[in-house]
Scaffold this motif. Structure first.
Motif, short mmCIF file in Angstrom:
data_model
loop_
_atom_site.label_atom_id
_atom_site.label_comp_id
_atom_site.label_asym_id
_atom_site.label_seq_id
_atom_site.Cartn_x
_atom_site.Cartn_y
_atom_site.Cartn_z
N ASP A 130 29.12 31.31 61.86
CA ASP A 130 29.74 31.03 63.16
C ASP A 130 31.04 31.80 63.37
O ASP A 130 31.66 31.69 64.43
N GLY A 131 31.49 32.56 62.34
CA GLY A 131 32.71 33.35 62.49
C GLY A 131 33.96 32.64 62.01
O GLY A 131 35.07 33.15 62.21
N LYS A 132 33.82 31.48 61.38
CA LYS A 132 34.99 30.77 60.87
C LYS A 132 35.38 31.32 59.49
O LYS A 132 34.52 31.65 58.69
N ILE A 133 36.72 31.37 59.24
CA ILE A 133 37.24 31.96 58.01
C ILE A 133 37.04 31.01 56.83
O ILE A 133 37.46 29.85 56.88
N LEU A 134 36.38 31.53 55.76
CA LEU A 134 36.15 30.74 54.55
C LEU A 134 37.08 31.14 53.41
O LEU A 134 37.45 30.32 52.58
N PHE A 135 37.47 32.42 53.36
CA PHE A 135 38.29 32.91 52.23
C PHE A 135 39.19 34.04 52.70
O PHE A 135 38.77 34.89 53.50
N LEU A 136 40.41 34.06 52.17
CA LEU A 136 41.37 35.15 52.42
C LEU A 136 42.13 35.43 51.13
O LEU A 136 42.44 34.50 50.38
N ASN A 137 42.45 36.68 50.86
CA ASN A 137 43.30 37.00 49.71
C ASN A 137 44.76 37.15 50.16
O ASN A 137 45.08 37.05 51.35
N LYS A 138 45.65 37.40 49.17
CA LYS A 138 47.09 37.46 49.46
C LYS A 138 47.46 38.56 50.45
O LYS A 138 48.43 38.44 51.20
N ALA A 139 46.70 39.67 50.45
CA ALA A 139 47.03 40.78 51.34
C ALA A 139 46.96 40.39 52.81
O ALA A 139 47.58 41.02 53.66
#
Length: 685
Positions: free
Chosen positions: A106-115
């Motif tokens: 659906d386009g929802k954010i599941l993971f992000l890194n520090k950058a």
């Protein structure tokens, strides 16, 4: 008839059973004997089998234990390896400079890194669960994701302007990849977001650089691989009087060189160009009206990304005024050409304008080879980019300074130099004047000093170790002698006369004296070689502590004079000095009431104290005032007063080490006063 069974060969268990059955006497019937023999053999075989089985079970148990332990180790190892890989992958994801983004279908954010935080300014926690397209991507969302959703593409990439959390605009590049199952069903997206702002900035800077090149005062010429002019800047047109249309397609030498242009220099430049090598030189040129001028010329061959030669770039500077000034300088420094000290003159931008004979001798190059070279080609410290410019600014600021470096000979070898450099101006042109000394011998001498110091430290350590071993080996038999003497006295006490007791006491006292002498020698040998930490010392408190610890009985009276003062010094060394002075004042005092006076005074420069310890003892004759500071020297028999003769020698050695003065003032029958100067504030070596 079978022989009766020997009871000694019977199995213990069978023997007990037979004793119960036959009450100690076994019938001699052959059949009974035969039966007993068979049963005995069976018992023995049974016991043998049992022992063998126990051995097999024991070995199997050990093997099973070892196997189980190895399996446990392998399990732990694999678990640790899996954890390490997982941790490493996590570290890699969190430390890459590009933002890694994982989205669901659906386009929802599941993971992000520090950058992500570094690039966008948005926090990771506040961004998780947010719809990436609606919040961050805007109208670019459909263009990126629809081709992947529709199965037309697996990857999409786009560069666009992005608004950070603080409202600042940046340029980013986003690459999106569709995550699919083995059946090809789309299950989510992985995105890589990169900050492209610097690339756009570099592009803008390149545009500005092009404008600078056009407007710079330096003359710039671009030519093709044949050396034919393709472009010149405005400075070229101003200096030469030729327009781009007039010179395009021609070689610079065809239009700019004249009758006094040095042919050897021209030939040198042509050879370098022919070999596609960089070249630097000074050359006399002529403008359109025929007027001569001097240029400083730098030509660099240009190659494309594949390494193909595509042309040359030439940068020229008008150095006519410099050249005139240099001629005047050459006249003034002519006499320096015969100097045994190397002399060289550089322009502000680092090119050699003058060198004397000593320079050519040291560098193994002729003047013709050296003049026009950049200083970085003969001086190692100026090889890094910007090193000369930084040095030039420092000399300009100081006016004159001493610099060290390494000159490079023609064969590639280097040697250390020390240069006295000055910045001088002639008219509006500045120069660097350097008088240079070869300091190879000095450096070698310093290395030898360092090596000698290191060897000396090694020898000192070995001496300390030797002294420790010798003292240990010497003390051991002394203790044995003392113990044996004590045991003999105790065992033969009833048979010993007073004279024998006296001799044994003398023996033990001399053993103790020998041990004290060994300790004194060790202490003397270590003075000056083992440095103690400097610390603040309240002199009044230190003296009081020493008096309390040394005081033998109520016959001693201590008088401490002067106000409290704080020193910054080696406490242990000061304690040794005062302790020896005070101990001697008590030990050698022949009065019933021993009066010891301790005091100090500051000298006129206020950098040292003069400490003294005065007693009311028998005094010392003047002829012994120097002798008492020598090691092993005592004024009285050691059998009368126990002494090693080392104490005052230690004081003298400490004083010498600290460059202090120690002396004694005394007359026979009028007491003795010992003096020593001592620094108020010592500095670490």
């Amino acid at each position: 008839m079978s022989a009766p069974v020997d009871s000694n060969s019977l199995n213990k268990l069978l023997d007990r059973q037979l004793s119960r059955i036959f009450h100690g006497t076994v019938p001699e019937d052959p059949k009974v004997q035969k039966l007993i023999e068979l049963v005995n053999r069976t018992y023995n075989d049974y016991e043998s089998d049992i022992k063998h089985l126990e051995l097999v079970l024991d070995q199997s148990s050990n093997e099973l234990f070892k196997s189980n332990k190895e399996l446990q180790r392998l399990a732990r190892s694999k678990a640790e390896e899996a954890n390490a890989i997982s941790k490493r992958l996590s570290e890699i994801l969190h430390n890459v400079t590009d933002a890694i983004i994982q989205l669901d279908l659906d386009g929802k954010i599941l993971f992000l890194n520090k950058a992500w935080e570094e690039i966008t300014g948005f926090g990771i926690e506040e961004s998780l669960g947010v719809h990436f397209g609606n919040v961050f991507l805007g109208e670019n969302c459909k263009k990126l994701f629809n081709p992947i959703i529709q199965g037309k593409r697996d990857d999409m990439m786009k560069t666009f302007e992005f608004s950070k959390a603080d409202g600042k605009k940046i340029w980013v590049n986003l690459k999106v990849h569709g995550q699919r199952t083995s059946d090809g069903i789309l299950m989510g997206f992985i995105g890589i977001l990169r900050d492209e702002t610097d690339r756009y900035r570099i592009q803008k800077e390149n545009e500005q650089l092009a404008l600078i090149v056009q407007k710079t005062k330096n003359i710039i010429i671009l030519s093709d691989e044949k050396g034919q002019i393709q472009w010149v800047n405005e400075s070229f047109e101003r200096l030469t009087g030729y327009s781009l249309q007039e010179v395009k397609g021609k070689r610079p030498g065809q239009i700019l060189q004249g009758p006094d242009t040095d042919k050897d220099t021209v030939q040198f430049i042509r050879e370098k160009i022919r070999n596609k090598e960089p070249v630097s030189a000074n050359l006399l040129n002529y403008n359109k009206s025929g007027k001569s001028y001097w240029i400083e010329l730098n030509i660099e061959p240009v190659f494309d990304n594949e390494g193909n030669h595509i042309g040359y770039i030439a940068i020229q500077n008008d150095i006519t005024e410099k050249k005139k000034a240099l001629d005047r300088i050459n006249q003034l420094v002519y006499f320096l050409d015969e100097s045994s000290e190397a002399v060289q003159v550089c322009s502000e931008d680092g090119y050699l304008e003058f060198v004397n004979k000593e320079v050519t001798k040291r560098l193994q190059r002729s003047k013709e080879e050296l003049i026009g070279l950049h200083i970085s080609q003969i001086e190692k410290v100026f090889e890094p980019p910007g090193a000369w410019e930084k040095h030039m600014e420092e000399v300009k600021k100081e006016g004159r300074m001493i610099a060290n470096g390494y000159h490079k000979r023609a064969d590639g070898s280097v040697f250390p130099v020390e240069a006295s450099v000055s910045y001088v101006k002639s008219g509006n042109i500045g120069y660097m004047l350097a008088f240079i000394r070869d300091i190879s011998e000095r450096i070698e001498a310093e290395k030898r000093i360092i090596e000698y110091t290191q060897n000396l430290e090694k020898v000192n350590k070995e001496l300390d170790q030797f002294a420790y071993i010798v003292s240990h080996d010497l003390k051991a038999p002394l203790r044995a002698i003392s113990n044996l003497a004590t045991w003999i006295e105790e065992d033969l006490d009833d048979y010993m006369t007073p004279e024998v007791h006296k001799q044994f006491d003398l023996l033990k006292n001399r053993v103790k004296r020998m041990e004290n002498l060994i300790n004194g020698i060790l202490q003397y040998s270590r003075v000056g070689r083992s440095k103690n930490q400097l610390e603040k010392v309240h002199l009044q408190n230190l003296v009081q502590e020493l008096c309390d610890s040394i005081k033998a009985d109520d016959t001693c009276t201590f008088i401490i004079k002067n106000d409290p003062i704080e020193l910054y010094t080696e406490r242990i060394a000061l304690e040794q000095v005062l302790q020896n002075f005070i101990s001697n004042a008590i030990k050698y005092n022949d009065k019933e009431e021993k009066i010891i006076e301790i005091g100090w005074s500051e000298n006129s420069e206020n950098s040292h104290l003069t400490l003294f310890v005065k007693d009311n003892g028998p005094g010392i004759s003047p002829e012994y005032h120097e002798k008492i500071f020598m090691i092993f020297q005592t004024l009285q028999s050691r059998d009368e007063i126990e002494s090693t003769g080392v104490g005052l020698a230690i004081v003298k050695k400490i004083a010498d080490e600290k460059k202090c003065k120690v002396w004694v003032e005394s007359e026979v029958g009028k007491g003795t006063t010992f003096y020593i100067t001592w620094p108020i504030e010592e500095k670490s070596n």
